[in-house]
Motif scaffolding. Structure first.
Motif, mmCIF file in Angstrom:
data_model
loop_
_atom_site.group_PDB
_atom_site.id
_atom_site.type_symbol
_atom_site.label_atom_id
_atom_site.label_comp_id
_atom_site.label_asym_id
_atom_site.label_seq_id
_atom_site.Cartn_x
_atom_site.Cartn_y
_atom_site.Cartn_z
ATOM 1 N N LEU A 160 25.044 -11.831 -16.442
ATOM 2 C CA LEU A 160 26.275 -13.259 -16.301
ATOM 3 C C LEU A 160 27.255 -12.924 -17.684
ATOM 4 C CD1 LEU A 160 27.700 -15.329 -14.580
ATOM 5 C CD2 LEU A 160 26.739 -16.641 -15.904
ATOM 6 N N TYR A 161 26.427 -12.850 -18.850
ATOM 7 C CA TYR A 161 27.169 -12.482 -20.090
ATOM 8 C C TYR A 161 28.343 -11.240 -20.049
ATOM 9 C CZ TYR A 161 28.253 -10.820 -24.976
ATOM 10 O OH TYR A 161 28.858 -10.346 -26.033
ATOM 11 N N TYR A 162 27.911 -10.244 -19.852
ATOM 12 C CA TYR A 162 28.486 -9.371 -19.699
ATOM 13 C C TYR A 162 29.690 -9.026 -18.204
ATOM 14 C CZ TYR A 162 25.727 -6.605 -22.560
ATOM 15 O OH TYR A 162 24.565 -6.100 -23.866
ATOM 16 N N LEU A 163 29.906 -9.463 -17.342
ATOM 17 C CA LEU A 163 30.642 -10.480 -16.699
ATOM 18 C C LEU A 163 31.489 -10.190 -17.370
ATOM 19 C CD1 LEU A 163 30.875 -8.748 -13.409
ATOM 20 C CD2 LEU A 163 29.671 -11.257 -13.178
ATOM 21 N N PHE A 164 31.364 -12.211 -18.224
ATOM 22 C CA PHE A 164 32.114 -12.854 -18.386
ATOM 23 C C PHE A 164 32.639 -11.999 -19.470
ATOM 24 C CE2 PHE A 164 30.705 -16.381 -16.370
ATOM 25 C CZ PHE A 164 31.736 -17.096 -16.126
ATOM 26 N N SER A 165 32.428 -11.158 -20.246
ATOM 27 C CA SER A 165 32.858 -9.659 -21.462
ATOM 28 C C SER A 165 34.313 -8.364 -20.608
ATOM 29 C CB SER A 165 31.652 -9.311 -21.727
ATOM 30 O OG SER A 165 31.267 -10.430 -22.837
ATOM 31 N N PHE A 166 33.766 -8.554 -19.459
ATOM 32 C CA PHE A 166 34.402 -7.627 -18.936
ATOM 33 C C PHE A 166 36.064 -7.574 -18.856
ATOM 34 C CE2 PHE A 166 35.284 -4.828 -14.733
ATOM 35 C CZ PHE A 166 35.139 -4.102 -15.239
ATOM 36 N N ASP A 167 36.610 -7.303 -19.123
ATOM 37 C CA ASP A 167 38.030 -6.999 -19.168
ATOM 38 C C ASP A 167 38.957 -8.050 -17.511
ATOM 39 O OD1 ASP A 167 38.130 -6.897 -21.767
ATOM 40 O OD2 ASP A 167 39.118 -4.550 -21.645
ATOM 41 N N LYS A 168 38.261 -7.023 -16.522
ATOM 42 C CA LYS A 168 38.696 -7.175 -15.611
ATOM 43 C C LYS A 168 38.203 -8.667 -15.113
ATOM 44 C CE LYS A 168 39.159 -5.344 -10.671
ATOM 45 N NZ LYS A 168 38.827 -4.536 -9.737
ATOM 46 N N ILE A 169 37.046 -9.531 -15.438
ATOM 47 C CA ILE A 169 36.810 -10.828 -14.497
ATOM 48 C C ILE A 169 37.564 -11.502 -16.484
ATOM 49 C CG2 ILE A 169 34.831 -12.315 -14.459
ATOM 50 C CD1 ILE A 169 34.971 -10.820 -12.569
ATOM 51 N N GLN A 170 37.407 -11.018 -17.028
ATOM 52 C CA GLN A 170 39.098 -12.049 -17.839
ATOM 53 C C GLN A 170 40.086 -12.855 -17.901
ATOM 54 O OE1 GLN A 170 37.809 -12.249 -22.570
ATOM 55 N NE2 GLN A 170 35.313 -13.127 -22.356
ATOM 56 N N HIS A 171 40.567 -11.274 -17.214
ATOM 57 C CA HIS A 171 41.840 -11.524 -17.156
ATOM 58 C C HIS A 171 42.199 -12.502 -15.777
ATOM 59 C CE1 HIS A 171 46.047 -10.599 -16.916
ATOM 60 N NE2 HIS A 171 45.578 -10.264 -14.857
ATOM 61 N N ARG A 172 40.642 -12.868 -15.412
ATOM 62 C CA ARG A 172 41.119 -13.881 -13.722
ATOM 63 C C ARG A 172 41.086 -14.310 -14.109
ATOM 64 N NH1 ARG A 172 40.565 -12.911 -8.670
ATOM 65 N NH2 ARG A 172 39.595 -14.718 -7.477
ATOM 66 N N TYR A 173 40.442 -15.247 -15.335
ATOM 67 C CA TYR A 173 40.386 -16.647 -15.700
ATOM 68 C C TYR A 173 41.606 -16.907 -16.700
ATOM 69 C CZ TYR A 173 35.681 -17.067 -13.674
ATOM 70 O OH TYR A 173 34.570 -17.429 -13.200
ATOM 71 N N TYR A 174 42.307 -15.734 -16.951
ATOM 72 C CA TYR A 174 43.255 -16.100 -18.189
ATOM 73 C C TYR A 174 44.057 -16.622 -16.751
ATOM 74 C CZ TYR A 174 41.344 -12.939 -22.160
ATOM 75 O OH TYR A 174 40.353 -12.307 -22.769
ATOM 76 N N GLN A 175 44.586 -16.049 -15.423
ATOM 77 C CA GLN A 175 45.855 -16.420 -15.079
ATOM 78 C C GLN A 175 45.162 -17.341 -13.715
ATOM 79 O OE1 GLN A 175 44.843 -12.947 -11.934
ATOM 80 N NE2 GLN A 175 46.828 -11.684 -12.819
ATOM 81 N N LEU A 176 44.001 -18.296 -14.429
ATOM 82 C CA LEU A 176 43.362 -19.633 -13.098
ATOM 83 C C LEU A 176 43.824 -19.707 -14.222
ATOM 84 C CD1 LEU A 176 40.607 -17.901 -11.023
ATOM 85 C CD2 LEU A 176 42.161 -18.578 -10.259
#
Length: 417
Positions: A329-345
């Motif tokens: 989960l830590y690496y998933l949250f560190s992943f650019d694609k996932i982080q960008h999704r949270y930026y948008q939300l």
């Protein structure tokens, strides 16, 4: 002359051996897409001159006095970065902009350029320049102020020896940083491969997050973990229990939350301690910030801690161990694609934040648990190599700081053959 000056050294006003030339006030309206680069204050970064964002000016004999050559040492003379130093390392010439100073040696028999570079990068020089900085919120220094300071200067052969020692340490730092950068690139590529394609998959399916392996699922984080939104902030109340607080910067600045961190002291009620005490395997994320780019920054609790609580502005995520790996989960949250999704939300005007609903209900690509652990293990191996090099970097930087203090003051003398 001060009696504290090392034997054979001389106390010399910098302006007697070096002049600080100011730049030209090039008009922004005359900037070109091609031509001679202009070095502005913003181009002085990390002790070097970086021209990746440079603007250009047409070549003209009128500005030959403002040309910069390979090896020149530059100084930021105004603004928030007053006193910042950068050495120009390009085979072509550039122009010197206003409020950037160039050190010009006027007595080569008294000062070595490499020694001068280390001197102006030292705390000795920084203290002298910043003491003389004026203007409060907009500090600035003049050539006269810089040139008017006295320094203890060794004989030229000793200067060259000192410079050689410090330069060799700089080379170790530079090479270590290059190794770290390569591993960071490898880690990014590895995460992109594993967190989108998994391990040895041949069948894929479409999802709202793009194509993922057929055996993976999109699942809400709230279905895979317990999520707590802390309201504990720094406070002291004699009626409450003393605790340690893991705060926003602890998470923002560290991949791992462990005993090395100097946690903030605070107090909390028993029910807050029971609810927000962090445990090994937990993941903490930043849930609000002044900029969307700082949203959902994760950190992993890598060891058991005594009486440490999750602080305000953070979300505490406790994975259900039978179906979600905390490290994955830590690496998933560190992943650019996932982080960008949270930026948008993230929502907000002056401060951006993730609501409990967004964190809980946003779907994430989840492999079977055994594959989660295999993915995490592969990325951990790269992280461990990075950590070893980062530790080496810190030790070498500490060594350099100590050497500069000793060698540039004459506290430790060098032998000259």
């Amino acid at each position: 002359m001060s009696s504290s000056i090392p034997e054979g050294w001389a106390e010399i006003k910098l302006g007697q051996i070096v002049k600080l030339q100011g730049g030209n006030s090039f008009k922004s309206s005359d900037f070109k897409e091609k031509g001679i680069p202009i070095v502005r204050i913003s181009n002085i970064q990390n002790n070097i001159v970086d021209l990746s964002s440079a603007v250009y000016f047409e070549e003209s004999k009128h500005f030959e006095n403002f040309l910069i050559s390979n090896g020149d040492i530059l100084l930021a003379m105004s603004g928030a970065t007053t006193g910042k130093i950068g050495r120009y390392r390009y085979p072509f010439k550039s122009y010197l902009n206003q409020r950037v100073g160039k050190f010009q040696i006027i007595k080569n028999s008294l000062i070595d350029s490499d020694f001068l570079n280390h001197l102006v990068h030292s705390n000795i020089f920084t203290k002298n320049t910043m003491i003389d900085a004026i203007g409060g919120a907009q500090p600035n220094i003049s050539s006269t102020q810089v040139e008017g300071v006295f320094y203890s200067i060794p004989p030229l052969p000793e200067q060259k020896k000192i410079a050689s020692i410090l330069t060799s340490v700089d080379e170790v730092i530079e090479n270590t940083q290059k190794q770290i950068d390569k591993l960071q690139d490898l880690k990014k590529a590895t995460m992109n491969e594993l967190l989108t394609k998994g391990i040895s998959h041949t069948e894929f399916k479409d999802s709202e997050l793009g194509r993922i392996p057929k055996s993976w699922s999109l699942k809400k984080l709230g279905d895979l973990s317990n999520i707590f939104f802390s309201n504990v902030d720094k406070k002291t109340d004699e009626n409450e229990t003393e605790v340690l607080l893991c705060n926003y910067m602890d998470v923002y600045s560290n991949r791992n939350i462990d005993k090395r961190i100097e946690f903030m002291q605070a107090t909390a009620k028993k029910r807050e301690i029971d609810k927000f005490k962090i445990s090994k395997g937990d993941v903490l994320i930043t849930k609000d910030s002044e900029t969307p780019a700082d949203i959902a920054i994760p950190s992993y609790v890598s060891e058991e801690l005594h009486n440490v609580l999750c602080g305000y502005h953070l979300a505490l995520i406790r994975p259900h161990r039978n179906n979600l790996s905390g490290k994955f989960l830590y690496y998933l949250f560190s992943f650019d694609k996932i982080q960008h999704r949270y930026y948008q939300l993230a929502n907000g005007t002056t401060r951006f934040g993730l609501t409990a609903e967004i964190i809980t209900d946003t779907p994430l690509p989840i492999p079977p648990l055994i594959e989660q652990k295999e993915i995490a293990t592969i990325i951990i191996s790269v992280d461990q190599k990075i950590e070893i090099l980062e530790k080496k970097m810190q030790q070498t930087q500490s060594l350099k700081k100590s050497l500069m203090q000793d060698l540039l003051t004459g506290k430790v003398r060098v032998s000259v053959n």
